[in-house]
Design a protein around this motif. Structure first.
Motif, PDB file in Angstrom:
ATOM      1  N   UNK B  56       0.843  -1.194   0.000  1.00  0.00           N
ATOM      2  CA  UNK B  56       0.000   0.000   0.000  1.00  0.00           C
ATOM      3  C   UNK B  56       0.873   1.235   0.000  1.00  0.00           C
ATOM      4  N   UNK B  57       0.349   2.283  -0.566  1.00  0.00           N
ATOM      5  CA  UNK B  57       1.050   3.560  -0.574  1.00  0.00           C
ATOM      6  C   UNK B  57       0.051   4.648  -0.231  1.00  0.00           C
ATOM      7  N   UNK B  58       0.559   5.679   0.432  1.00  0.00           N
ATOM      8  CA  UNK B  58      -0.329   6.797   0.733  1.00  0.00           C
ATOM      9  C   UNK B  58       0.472   8.085   0.701  1.00  0.00           C
ATOM     10  N   UNK B  59      -0.228   9.157   0.439  1.00  0.00           N
ATOM     11  CA  UNK B  59       0.404  10.479   0.412  1.00  0.00           C
ATOM     12  C   UNK B  59      -0.500  11.438   1.162  1.00  0.00           C
ATOM     13  N   UNK B  60       0.098  12.126   2.133  1.00  0.00           N
ATOM     14  CA  UNK B  60      -0.679  13.106   2.895  1.00  0.00           C
ATOM     15  C   UNK B  60      -1.061  14.277   1.994  1.00  0.00           C
ATOM     16  N   UNK B  61      -2.322  14.603   2.024  1.00  0.00           N
ATOM     17  CA  UNK B  61      -2.782  15.784   1.284  1.00  0.00           C
ATOM     18  C   UNK B  61      -2.704  17.003   2.201  1.00  0.00           C
ATOM     19  N   UNK B  62      -3.158  16.811   3.417  1.00  0.00           N
ATOM     20  CA  UNK B  62      -2.960  17.832   4.449  1.00  0.00           C
ATOM     21  C   UNK B  62      -2.767  17.100   5.780  1.00  0.00           C
ATOM     22  N   UNK B  63      -2.883  17.807   6.862  1.00  0.00           N
ATOM     23  CA  UNK B  63      -2.553  17.180   8.150  1.00  0.00           C
ATOM     24  C   UNK B  63      -3.537  16.092   8.551  1.00  0.00           C
ATOM     25  N   UNK B 213       8.406   5.822   5.267  1.00  0.00           N
ATOM     26  CA  UNK B 213       7.792   7.125   4.998  1.00  0.00           C
ATOM     27  C   UNK B 213       8.858   8.174   4.738  1.00  0.00           C
ATOM     28  N   UNK B 214       8.548   9.018   3.790  1.00  0.00           N
ATOM     29  CA  UNK B 214       9.476  10.088   3.420  1.00  0.00           C
ATOM     30  C   UNK B 214       8.719  11.413   3.514  1.00  0.00           C
ATOM     31  N   UNK B 215       9.227  12.346   4.308  1.00  0.00           N
ATOM     32  CA  UNK B 215       8.574  13.659   4.322  1.00  0.00           C
ATOM     33  C   UNK B 215       8.864  14.397   3.018  1.00  0.00           C
ATOM     34  N   UNK B 216       7.854  14.956   2.428  1.00  0.00           N
ATOM     35  CA  UNK B 216       8.078  15.631   1.146  1.00  0.00           C
ATOM     36  C   UNK B 216       7.767  17.120   1.218  1.00  0.00           C
ATOM     37  N   UNK B 217       7.136  17.541   2.294  1.00  0.00           N
ATOM     38  CA  UNK B 217       6.751  18.945   2.389  1.00  0.00           C
ATOM     39  C   UNK B 217       6.368  19.245   3.829  1.00  0.00           C
ATOM     40  N   UNK B 218       6.527  20.465   4.203  1.00  0.00           N
ATOM     41  CA  UNK B 218       6.075  20.867   5.541  1.00  0.00           C
ATOM     42  C   UNK B 218       5.004  21.933   5.380  1.00  0.00           C
ATOM     43  N   UNK B 219       3.988  21.802   6.195  1.00  0.00           N
ATOM     44  CA  UNK B 219       2.924  22.803   6.142  1.00  0.00           C
ATOM     45  C   UNK B 219       2.696  23.349   7.545  1.00  0.00           C
ATOM     46  N   UNK B 220       2.188  24.557   7.559  1.00  0.00           N
ATOM     47  CA  UNK B 220       1.833  25.157   8.847  1.00  0.00           C
ATOM     48  C   UNK B 220       0.328  24.971   9.027  1.00  0.00           C
ATOM     49  N   UNK B 221      -0.015  24.411  10.147  1.00  0.00           N
ATOM     50  CA  UNK B 221      -1.423  24.162  10.419  1.00  0.00           C
ATOM     51  C   UNK B 221      -1.885  25.086  11.526  1.00  0.00           C
ATOM     52  N   UNK B 222      -2.930  25.799  11.222  1.00  0.00           N
ATOM     53  CA  UNK B 222      -3.505  26.732  12.199  1.00  0.00           C
ATOM     54  C   UNK B 222      -4.351  25.914  13.166  1.00  0.00           C
ATOM     55  N   UNK B 223      -4.032  26.034  14.417  1.00  0.00           N
ATOM     56  CA  UNK B 223      -4.794  25.317  15.450  1.00  0.00           C
ATOM     57  C   UNK B 223      -5.884  26.245  15.957  1.00  0.00           C
ATOM     58  N   UNK B 224      -7.090  25.772  15.862  1.00  0.00           N
ATOM     59  CA  UNK B 224      -8.225  26.592  16.304  1.00  0.00           C
ATOM     60  C   UNK B 224      -8.052  26.948  17.770  1.00  0.00           C
ATOM     61  N   UNK B 225      -8.181  28.204  18.055  1.00  0.00           N
ATOM     62  CA  UNK B 225      -8.041  28.566  19.476  1.00  0.00           C
ATOM     63  C   UNK B 225      -9.203  28.035  20.279  1.00  0.00           C
TER      64      UNK B 225
END
Lengths: 155, 255
Positions: B56-63, B213-225
C-alpha cells in the motif's frame, strides 16, 4: 514503547480473532438437491387430482431406479439426472404406465462454501406417451432450489 | 441567596463574550508512505489455503487527509470432500484516510482514523472437481476456469505510529462490502481475491502494515483557538456555590 506494545498486542489478538472462524469447519444446513415438482390435475376440469397410486422410476443399464412409490398423492418431486441433458421417467399412474422424457440444460451452482455445488437445470422440452397422461405442460422451466412447481400433469 | 445567584447569571450572559485566548500554528511534515502487509504471510501459517501479499502507498494531502492506494495478490486453493476450488488474482484499492488526531498532537507521526476505499478485483476462478449426490447416484463434474472482475467498498478504521524516523507501523481493521462479484448468481467465488468469501455481502478482517515514509513537504497548520466565556465576576460564582460550567474549558492567556 509501552504504546507500541499495546498496538502490537491488540493487532495480534484481532488478527487471531478474525482468523479463528476460518479454521473451523462449518456444517451445511441448506437444501442442496433441486427437484422437478409436478402436480396432478384432472384433464378437462383442471382441478387438483389425487391419484390412487403413483410409481415413478427409470431403467438403467444395470439397474432400476425407483423414485416414487406411494398411494393417494396429488403431486410428486423427482430429481433430474445431473450427468445427462435428458432424463427418462416411467410414470405408472393408477396402474397404467406412461413414459416421459425431459430435456434440459444444466449449470453448476454454488449453494454455499459449506454445502458446495449443486447442478441446476432449465427444462428445454418434454415428450410423453398418452396411455393415461393427457397432457404434460411446463409451468416453470427452472429446476432450482426454490421449490416452485415445474410441470402440470393432466390425466 | 437564590436571588443573588439569579442576578449573577443574568449579568454573566449579558457580559459574556467569546474571546480567543490562544492562537497557534504548528508545522507538520507531510509524508509519502509505502509499505507491505505482514498479516498476509503470517496468516499463511494459520490457513494454508490462502496466500495473500499486499502493498500500500499513501500520500498526505494535508494534516488530516491522505490519499491511499493498494495492490494485493491473492491465491486461494481449497480441497474439500465436496469440491476443489481455486482462485487467484490482483485487487486494487484506492481511496482516502482521515486522521482524527489533531495536527498539534500527531505532529505527522501518529494517526488514528478511518479510511474509505473502492476496490476492484481482477481474478480467475475454477472448480476443477465438484461432487454431487442425488437420486440418480453420485457423480463428478467441474467448472472451467473463467476470468471475472469484482467490485467492493472498504471501510478501514485503524492506527499508525512512527516507530522511528522513516519507518511507521500500523494496523487497521477492515469491513468490505461487496458490490458485485462479477460471476453471476450461480458461480459466486468461494474466495474473491482482495475481498474474501464472495458468497458473503460483507467481510471483516485486519491488516498490519510496516511502511517506509518520506517527508516531502512541511505545512503550517492553524490550530483553532480554544474559547472561553469571560466572566468578570468569577469569584462570585464561588461565593454562591453555583457552578459556571458552560462546557468550555480553554486555557487562559492571562499572565
Amino acid at each position: 514503547m509501552k504504546r507500541l506494545s499495546v498496538i502490537i498486542f491488540v493487532a495480534v489478538i484481532t488478527t487471531l480473532v478474525m482468523a479463528l472462524p476460518s479454521c473451523s469447519v462449518q456444517p451445511c444446513y441448506e437444501e442442496t438437491d433441486p427437484v422437478m415438482n409436478t402436480i396432478l390435475l384432472f384433464s378437462g376440469t383442471g382441478e387438483t387430482a389425487k391419484a390412487d397410486s403413483l410409481r415413478v422410476y427409470t431403467f438403467r443399464e444395470s439397474d432400476t431406479l425407483r423414485f416414487i412409490n406411494i398411494k393417494g398423492v396429488s403431486s410428486f418431486s423427482v430429481p433430474l439426472d445431473p450427468a445427462n441433458d435428458e432424463s427418462v421417467f416411467l410414470i405408472t399412474l393408477n396402474g397404467i404406465t406412461d413414459t416421459a422424457v425431459i430435456g434440459y440444460n444444466r449449470k453448476p451452482h454454488l449453494v454455499s462454501p459449506e454445502c458446495g455445488y449443486t447442478i441446476l437445470s432449465e427444462i428445454t422440452g418434454l415428450w410423453t406417451t398418452h396411455n393415461i397422461i393427457d397432457t404434460l405442460i411446463i409451468e416453470n422451466k427452472l429446476v432450482n432450489l426454490d421449490g416452485q412447481k415445474n410441470l402440470h400433469l393432466f390425466y | 441567596m437564590a436571588r443573588r445567584t439569579c442576578i449573577f447569571f443574568i449579568s454573566l450572559f449579558l457580559f459574556a463574550e467569546t474571546v480567543a485566548v490562544s492562537q497557534d500554528t504548528v508545522t507538520v511534515p507531510l509524508h509519502i508512505r509505502a509499505g507491505f502487509d505482514i498479516s498476509g504471510p503470517v496468516m499463511k501459517f494459520v490457513t494454508k489455503d490462502l496466500i495473500s501479499y499486499g502493498i500500500a502507498a499513501s500520500a498526505d494531502i494535508n494534516s488530516s487527509l491522505a490519499a491511499t492506494a493498494g495492490i494485493r495478490y491473492s491465491s486461494y486453493h481449497s480441497s474439500d470432500v465436496l469440491y476443489d476450488f481455486m482462485s487467484r488474482g490482483l485487487s486494487f484499492t484506492a481511496g482516502a484516510d482521515y486522521n482524527l488526531i489533531k495536527a498539534n498532537v500527531s505532529h505527522g507521526r501518529y494517526s488514528a482514523g478511518i479510511g474509505l476505499r473502492y476496490g476492484l478485483s481482477f481474478y480467475r476462478e475454477e472448480a476443477p472437481m465438484l461432487r454431487y449426490t442425488n437420486g440418480w447416484g453420485a457423480g463428478e463434474t467441474s467448472v472451467p476456469a473463467e476470468n471475472h472482475i469484482g467490485h467492493f467498498m472498504e471501510i478501514t478504521p485503524g492506527v499508525r505510529a512512527e516507530l522511528f524516523p522513516g519507518v511507521t507501523i500500523g494496523w487497521n481493521l477492515y469491513m468490505r462490502l461487496l458490490i458485485s462479484a462479477g460471476a453471476g448468481r450461480d458461480l459466486k467465488p468461494v474466495w474473491m481475491p482482495g475481498y474474501g468469501p464472495g458468497t458473503s455481502g460483507m467481510t471483516t478482517g485486519a491488516e498490519y502494515y510496516v511502511s517506509l515514509s518520506i517527508p516531502y513537504r512541511k505545512i503550517k497548520v492553524y490550530i483553532k483557538p480554544k474559547v472561553r466565556y469571560s466572566d468578570e465576576e468569577e469569584g462570585e460564582v464561588t461565593d454562591t456555590g453555583s457552578e459556571s460550567g458552560t462546557g468550555f474549558s480553554g486555557f487562559s492567556n492571562r499572565p
